[in-house]
Design a protein around this motif. Structure first.
Motif, mmCIF file in Angstrom:
data_model
loop_
_atom_site.group_PDB
_atom_site.id
_atom_site.type_symbol
_atom_site.label_atom_id
_atom_site.label_comp_id
_atom_site.label_asym_id
_atom_site.label_seq_id
_atom_site.Cartn_x
_atom_site.Cartn_y
_atom_site.Cartn_z
ATOM 1 N N SER A 24 60.118 79.659 12.967
ATOM 2 C CA SER A 24 60.768 79.394 11.675
ATOM 3 C C SER A 24 59.723 79.260 10.583
ATOM 4 C CB SER A 24 61.622 78.123 11.748
ATOM 5 O OG SER A 24 60.816 76.985 11.879
ATOM 6 N N ALA A 29 58.921 77.477 6.787
ATOM 7 C CA ALA A 29 59.354 76.330 5.989
ATOM 8 C C ALA A 29 58.397 76.111 4.830
ATOM 9 C CB ALA A 29 59.419 75.085 6.866
ATOM 10 N N GLU A 56 63.061 74.032 6.096
ATOM 11 C CA GLU A 56 63.175 75.432 6.497
ATOM 12 C C GLU A 56 63.649 76.297 5.331
ATOM 13 O OE1 GLU A 56 64.732 76.513 10.548
ATOM 14 O OE2 GLU A 56 66.317 77.407 9.312
ATOM 15 N N GLY A 92 64.955 81.035 9.705
ATOM 16 C CA GLY A 92 64.951 80.117 10.834
ATOM 17 C C GLY A 92 64.645 80.780 12.152
#
Length: 586
Positions: free
Chosen positions: A352, A354, A359, A364
């Motif tokens: 993922s 972020a 996120e 994701g």
């Protein structure tokens, strides 16, 4: 997730969901009268000895933490008291993963094992229990400098690299601790798991950051001494909660060493007494040593060494680009340039992206289910890092949505494709997405092809930090916190339940100061039906002696206890120490 009791404590209420999964109900009513007697025995022994050798006034510390000598602490009362000094407490099921344990500390929450040691492990148990966690850790928490150290250690430890080998060791330790406290465990079962633990311990390879940091935690938080080599005082929870080792550790044959950064070179064995102990002159020294160690950790150094550690750990880690974008996954590969700087990184499996631990939309682990890869570095044709490029810079480079572009990095990595998205945060470019994209390394070997799908390129001229675990813990499956084995509840026989009833009667007589006439009958039943019990007889002796009830009974019990000492060496120190406390603290 089940309903969560925050005990009206700010620290507990502030815990994130990924930590709440470890919390269990205390179930105060499950503690037996024998459990309370074990607590009382240990605490009376502790007070008798520790009042002279503990660094922090022991009874004052207990009171501040909401603890008493007489009975097992209740979590609500502890939280009411700890909340006044900025801490909280929760109960868990035995050992939890070190990274999670550390993070609880960072949130100013003490993790307390809900169970209590059996009477046959009354001096010491390798399993975490409520005696160790509350009576060991809580009394010193009121010291402001130590409190700061404990929480800071937690914040550092929660970022330490934690390998699969570390997790295997943790699971083996947890399994052994459960077996040793289980009433129906056989010596053969324990021996088998001990061999398993020994095998894992001997094949750990190069210690991870967490393994090294755990040593500093062990020699300070668990088994630390403070003062001078000639006159040290105890502050470590492992010593404060061990009525055996708290006394023997002060013997001259246990070497005392000045605590400094060299302590990280000393491994430890949780099943044995400590071969040496470390003495810090003050708590600030603990902070200095920790800070020195942290400066070499991947979360501060980043770069090639940080990614290398992540790959060695084979565990979920997060790499942070200089733009601020975070890549969370299991890192499997990197490329470097002629100057040994990172030029490309790759993960395998769910990954993922972020920013600021949140996120990014549509980035994701479901989207990047099979892995992620991206260049690291500066472009040949741009003086400033790409994350700092202006709109004019982007125009010149054809980094405009809908246009085809070819980006050549100083490392030789090439990215060619059609720009479909440019993501910025705080005026930093953090992600550029391409379709029909080809990525080649400096030797023109393929790193990515158009048929593999869209290419999301993380932007940043360097990796500034690499740390254990995930960035957005609310969105990502945290595999390292799964626990394969839970401790089991105990089912008591009728004979055992009767012994519990006897202990309950003894406690009631002591607390109400009435019903002394029952004491001879209770003592006789213990002698006849429970020949291995000594603590119940010791408590009856204490009551009878304290209130001057029936000299014949006290003399008879004293003689009987002496006979137990002679017949069973295992009872020698326990009974002798118990008698000493009774006969000197009246």
């Amino acid at each position: 997730m089940k309903s969560f009791n925050n005990f009206n404590n700010i620290q507990v209420a502030s815990l994130p969901s990924h930590l709440k999964q470890f919390i269990v109900d205390q179930n105060y009513e499950k503690y037996t009268p024998i459990d309370h007697a074990v607590w009382r025995y240990v605490m009376r022994q502790n007070y008798s000895y520790l009042k002279n050798v503990a660094y922090y006034p022991y009874i004052k510390g207990l009171e501040i933490a909401g603890l008493s000598i007489e009975s097992i602490p209740d979590l609500q009362k502890m939280n009411d008291n700890l909340g006044k000094i900025g801490w909280g407490a929760v109960t868990v099921d035995g050992f939890i993963p070190p990274a999670a344990f550390m993070e609880f500390q960072a949130y100013h929450v003490l993790v307390i094992a809900a169970d209590i040691r059996q009477i046959n492990h009354i001096e010491y148990t390798p399993a975490p229990d409520i005696i160790h966690e509350s009576a060991g850790h809580a009394p010193i928490i009121a010291d402001a400098e130590y409190s700061s150290y404990l929480s800071y250690f937690g914040s550092i430890g929660s970022k330490a690299m934690f390998s699969k080998k570390d997790f295997e060791l943790y699971e083996a330790i947890r399994e052994l601790s459960i077996l040793k406290e289980a009433l129906d465990s056989t010596p053969e079962e324990i021996e088998q798991v001990e061999k398993k633990l020994q095998t894992i311990s001997q094949n750990m390879g190069e210690p991870s950051e967490m393994a090294l940091l755990s040593r500093l935690h062990w020699w300070t938080v668990e088994y630390g001494l403070i003062g001078t080599l000639d006159d040290p005082k105890i502050y470590g929870a492992g010593l404060l909660s061990s009525i055996g080792e708290s006394a023997t550790c002060m013997n001259k044959d246990v070497p005392k060493i000045v605590y400094d950064s060299n302590a990280v070179n000393y491994s430890y064995d949780i099943t044995k007494t400590q071969p040496q102990l470390f003495v810090t002159p003050n708590f600030q020294n603990l902070m200095d040593v920790l800070e020195d160690f942290a400066n070499g950790m991947a979360f501060r150094t980043g770069g090639l060494s940080g990614i290398s550690k992540a790959i060695e750990c084979q565990n979920t880690c997060t790499a942070v680009y200089s733009s601020g974008i975070q890549v969370t996954g299991v890192f499997s590969l990197y490329h470097s340039d002629q100057n040994n700087n990172l030029s490309y990184i790759k993960t395998d499996g769910p990954t993922s992206l972020a920013y600021n631990d949140l996120e990014l939309p549509n980035q994701g682990s479901d989207y990047h289910a099979t892995g992620f890869s991206s260049p690291v570095g500066k472009l040949n044709s741009l003086e400033v890092p790409l994350e700092d490029a202006t709109a004019e810079d982007l125009e010149k480079l054809n980094i405009v949505i809908g246009r085809c572009t070819k980006l050549i990095f100083e490392s030789g990595v090439q990215v060619s494709g059609t720009v479909i998205n440019i993501l910025k945060n705080n005026d930093k470019i953090i992600l550029i997405s391409f379709e029909n994209c080809t990525v080649l390394n400096k030797d023109l070997k393929v790193l990515f092809l158009p048929e593999w799908g869209l290419f999301d390129m993380a932007v940043g001229h360097q990796i500034v930090s690499v740390f254990n675990g995930v960035a957005d813990k609310s969105k990502y499956h945290i595999q390292e916190t799964e626990i394969s084995q839970k401790s089991e509840s105990v089912v008591f026989s009728d004979l055992e339940l009767r012994l519990h009833a006897i202990y309950a009667s003894i406690r009631k007589i002591r607390e109400l100061q009435e019903g002394f006439a029952k004491l001879p009958e209770l003592a006789q039943e213990i002698k006849e039906v429970y020949p291995h019990d000594w603590l119940g007889l010791l408590e009856i002796y204490e009551i009878a002696r304290t209130v001057n009830f029936d000299d014949l009974l006290t003399t008879s019990l004293r003689n009987h206890l002496n006979t137990k000492i002679d017949k069973n060496p295992n009872f020698n120190k326990l009974i002798s120490d118990g008698l000493m406390v009774i006969e000197t603290l009246e």
